[in-house]
Design a protein around this motif. Structure first.
Motif, PDB file in Angstrom:
ATOM      1  N   UNK A  37      74.624   5.050 -60.839  1.00  0.00           N
ATOM      2  CA  UNK A  37      75.576   4.180 -61.523  1.00  0.00           C
ATOM      3  C   UNK A  37      76.656   4.963 -62.261  1.00  0.00           C
ATOM      4  N   UNK A  38      76.336   6.166 -62.708  1.00  0.00           N
ATOM      5  CA  UNK A  38      77.312   6.965 -63.448  1.00  0.00           C
ATOM      6  C   UNK A  38      78.556   7.222 -62.602  1.00  0.00           C
ATOM      7  N   UNK A  39      78.342   7.529 -61.319  1.00  0.00           N
ATOM      8  CA  UNK A  39      79.485   7.789 -60.440  1.00  0.00           C
ATOM      9  C   UNK A  39      80.256   6.514 -60.123  1.00  0.00           C
ATOM     10  N   UNK A  40      79.623   5.365 -60.353  1.00  0.00           N
ATOM     11  CA  UNK A  40      80.272   4.077 -60.096  1.00  0.00           C
ATOM     12  C   UNK A  40      80.887   3.481 -61.360  1.00  0.00           C
ATOM     13  N   UNK A  41      80.687   4.146 -62.511  1.00  0.00           N
ATOM     14  CA  UNK A  41      81.105   3.601 -63.807  1.00  0.00           C
ATOM     15  C   UNK A  41      82.611   3.326 -63.853  1.00  0.00           C
ATOM     16  N   UNK A  42      83.394   4.111 -63.117  1.00  0.00           N
ATOM     17  CA  UNK A  42      84.845   3.928 -63.155  1.00  0.00           C
ATOM     18  C   UNK A  42      85.264   2.564 -62.616  1.00  0.00           C
ATOM     19  N   UNK A  43      84.371   1.947 -61.850  1.00  0.00           N
ATOM     20  CA  UNK A  43      84.671   0.627 -61.306  1.00  0.00           C
ATOM     21  C   UNK A  43      84.304  -0.500 -62.277  1.00  0.00           C
ATOM     22  N   UNK A  44      83.804  -0.122 -63.458  1.00  0.00           N
ATOM     23  CA  UNK A  44      83.387  -1.124 -64.446  1.00  0.00           C
ATOM     24  C   UNK A  44      84.058  -0.876 -65.797  1.00  0.00           C
ATOM     25  N   UNK A  45      85.406  -0.872 -65.857  1.00  0.00           N
ATOM     26  CA  UNK A  45      86.087  -0.725 -67.152  1.00  0.00           C
ATOM     27  C   UNK A  45      85.867  -1.990 -67.985  1.00  0.00           C
ATOM     28  N   UNK A  46      86.275  -1.963 -69.269  1.00  0.00           N
ATOM     29  CA  UNK A  46      86.044  -3.128 -70.134  1.00  0.00           C
ATOM     30  C   UNK A  46      86.579  -4.438 -69.577  1.00  0.00           C
ATOM     31  N   UNK A  47      87.727  -4.398 -68.894  1.00  0.00           N
ATOM     32  CA  UNK A  47      88.295  -5.649 -68.390  1.00  0.00           C
ATOM     33  C   UNK A  47      87.406  -6.262 -67.306  1.00  0.00           C
ATOM     34  N   UNK A  48      86.708  -5.415 -66.529  1.00  0.00           N
ATOM     35  CA  UNK A  48      85.812  -5.919 -65.481  1.00  0.00           C
ATOM     36  C   UNK A  48      84.514  -6.432 -66.088  1.00  0.00           C
ATOM     37  N   UNK A  49      83.843  -5.592 -66.897  1.00  0.00           N
ATOM     38  CA  UNK A  49      82.572  -6.021 -67.494  1.00  0.00           C
ATOM     39  C   UNK A  49      82.789  -7.192 -68.447  1.00  0.00           C
ATOM     40  N   UNK A  50      83.939  -7.196 -69.142  1.00  0.00           N
ATOM     41  CA  UNK A  50      84.232  -8.310 -70.032  1.00  0.00           C
ATOM     42  C   UNK A  50      84.434  -9.606 -69.269  1.00  0.00           C
ATOM     43  N   UNK A  51      85.110  -9.524 -68.123  1.00  0.00           N
ATOM     44  CA  UNK A  51      85.327 -10.717 -67.304  1.00  0.00           C
ATOM     45  C   UNK A  51      84.000 -11.249 -66.763  1.00  0.00           C
ATOM     46  N   UNK A  52      83.132 -10.333 -66.321  1.00  0.00           N
ATOM     47  CA  UNK A  52      81.801 -10.738 -65.844  1.00  0.00           C
ATOM     48  C   UNK A  52      81.016 -11.386 -66.976  1.00  0.00           C
ATOM     49  N   UNK A  53      81.075 -10.775 -68.151  1.00  0.00           N
ATOM     50  CA  UNK A  53      80.348 -11.297 -69.308  1.00  0.00           C
ATOM     51  C   UNK A  53      80.880 -12.671 -69.716  1.00  0.00           C
ATOM     52  N   UNK A  54      82.186 -12.828 -69.707  1.00  0.00           N
ATOM     53  CA  UNK A  54      82.787 -14.128 -70.018  1.00  0.00           C
ATOM     54  C   UNK A  54      82.357 -15.170 -68.994  1.00  0.00           C
ATOM     55  N   UNK A  55      82.310 -14.762 -67.730  1.00  0.00           N
ATOM     56  CA  UNK A  55      81.865 -15.673 -66.670  1.00  0.00           C
ATOM     57  C   UNK A  55      80.412 -16.077 -66.858  1.00  0.00           C
TER      58      UNK A  55
END
Length: 446
Positions: A125-143
């Protein structure tokens, strides 16, 4: 360390007179959600009452064990955060589909393989972390928060399928719980404020008794002591079942990343570290393997408990560990679990409405860490528009294959997460970045 601040510290160990009610608060908020998927799939398979009781027992036991692993990691497995684990609703549609073809053994076999798959995803997951910036994780969390609001309202009205769904008595009971939670959270201090959810649920439970909404006859019929039996239904392995299950594990990984981010943002006012995200996802996978061994659907982080952490700010792992021990206890002593299982769903609804809304608030806090313009605004707009929109109108994909509808037609969280990740990768930097660059260039030229 100040004794009053121990509950807000990750490694804080508050006294038991505080830890026990705060831990029970976590368990009461997730109890119904943990056992409901097993009841639904058991009904779909026409299992007898004693088999349903056994599956509920297994669900409580394994939820307690996997929660402890998240709290106190085994090597790299575990987030070391106050995460509560439980049976995932997300796997229910694919589980019912597989069970109709291969029985429960086919579901458990596919779940077991999928658990190892998620462990591998967590390790990288560490190498994939760049695909999960705050705007992405925040959007998922809001959803996640928005998609759970209808669930909370369904609870509030008495629970889907209830004969008195939406009755004044259910709405009154849910309102009593909600008002109690608000009063103790906002107008009192100390333990009563922190345990406002627990107090609200207890008040609602007590009020429900004279209303005739609780029948305690089931308690006398439950066994006093019983041990969960692993591999009771066996496991079988089928490629088509495994393929469908693996896709769901990818989607639940996105949800878990959102939940972990919600806890750190809402409870500690910071973003999650690579180690926390990786360990949390690996624990999800490991816990799901254990769940399959103990005859139940995959385990994952529970979003309502994320909302509870956000609402109270309580980050102590010890508090949640007390709750996890109680979960294991209910798995060994079915009478205790039965008393909790009798709680009317409208009581739970009065509490979950607040907690689910707090998840959405955590998502908004993540999204707005950077200006919501340009690329970021487009990610949120399109991901939420399609994801939450399709989740609200599942008939829009009625002509797509059943396998696609099962995965993308539920809450819409899967669509939201997938679109947010893809747009973050392919969209160019927002115009505000270019303007800032040009402005700096002009100033340097001057």
């Amino acid at each position: 360390m100040n004794k009053d601040n121990e509950i807000y510290d990750l490694d804080g160990i508050p006294p038991l007179h505080k830890a026990i009610p705060l831990g029970l608060q976590h368990i009461l908020s997730m109890f119904a959600g943990n056992v409901a998927p097993l009841i639904i799939i058991a009904n779909a398979m026409n299992l007898p009452v004693d088999e349903k009781t056994f599956l509920i027992q297994c669900a409580m036991f394994i939820a307690g064990v996997t929660t402890l692993i998240q709290l106190y990691p085994i090597g790299p497995i575990g987030a070391r955060l106050p995460i509560v684990m439980g049976t995932s609703f997300g796997f229910l549609p694919i589980g019912i589909s597989i069970s109709a073809k291969y029985g429960l053994a086919g579901v458990l076999g596919a779940s077991f393989v999928g658990g190892f798959f998620e462990i591998i995803m967590g390790a990288f997951l560490k190498s994939l972390r760049k695909y999960f910036p705050p705007v992405v994780t925040g959007t998922v969390l809001l959803s996640i928060g928005l998609s759970l609001l209808p669930v909370g309202i369904n609870y509030f009205a008495g629970g889907v399928g209830a004969k008195d769904f939406g009755s004044p008595s259910n709405l009154l009971l849910g309102t009593i719980v909600l008002v109690t939670v608000l009063f103790f959270n906002q107008y009192t201090k100390g333990i009563t404020s922190m345990a406002s959810i627990l107090i609200g649920i207890l008040v609602g439970y007590i009020v429900a008794i004279p209303m005739g909404k609780i029948d305690f006859s089931a308690v006398s019929q439950a066994k006093l002591l019983s041990f969960p039996t692993p591999f009771k239904y066996g496991m079988t392995f089928h490629l088509d079942a495994i393929a469908g299950m693996l896709l769901m594990y990818v989607l639940t990984t996105v949800e878990t990343v959102g939940d972990i981010s919600g806890i750190t943002v809402g409870g500690a006012n910071r973003e999650a570290t690579d180690k926390e995200l990786s360990g949390g996802v690996m624990a999800d996978g490991f816990g799901s393997c254990l769940a399959a061994i103990f005859n139940v659907l995959p385990n994952t982080s529970f979003s309502q408990n994320v909302g509870l952490v956000t609402l109270t700010g309580i980050m102590s792992r010890f508090v949640v560990a007390v709750g996890a021990v109680f979960l294991i206890f209910t798995g060994l002593f079915p009478k205790v679990g039965t008393v909790i299982a009798l709680m009317p769903q409208s009581v739970l609804g009065g509490a979950t409405i607040v907690m689910f809304s707090m998840i959405a608030i955590s998502g908004i806090n993540l999204i707005t860490k950077e200006p919501l313009t340009g690329k970021n605004s487009m990610i949120v707009a399109v991901a939420l528009g399609l994801g939450f929109g399709l989740g609200s109108v599942p008939e829009a994909i009625a002509y797509l294959p059943q396998s696609v509808k099962m995965i993308f037609g539920g809450s819409g969280m899967a669509v939201t997460g997938a679109i947010a990740i893809i747009l973050n990768i392919i969209l160019p930097e927002g115009q505000e970045k270019k303007l800032e660059h040009n402005s700096n260039k002009s100033l340097s030229g001057a």
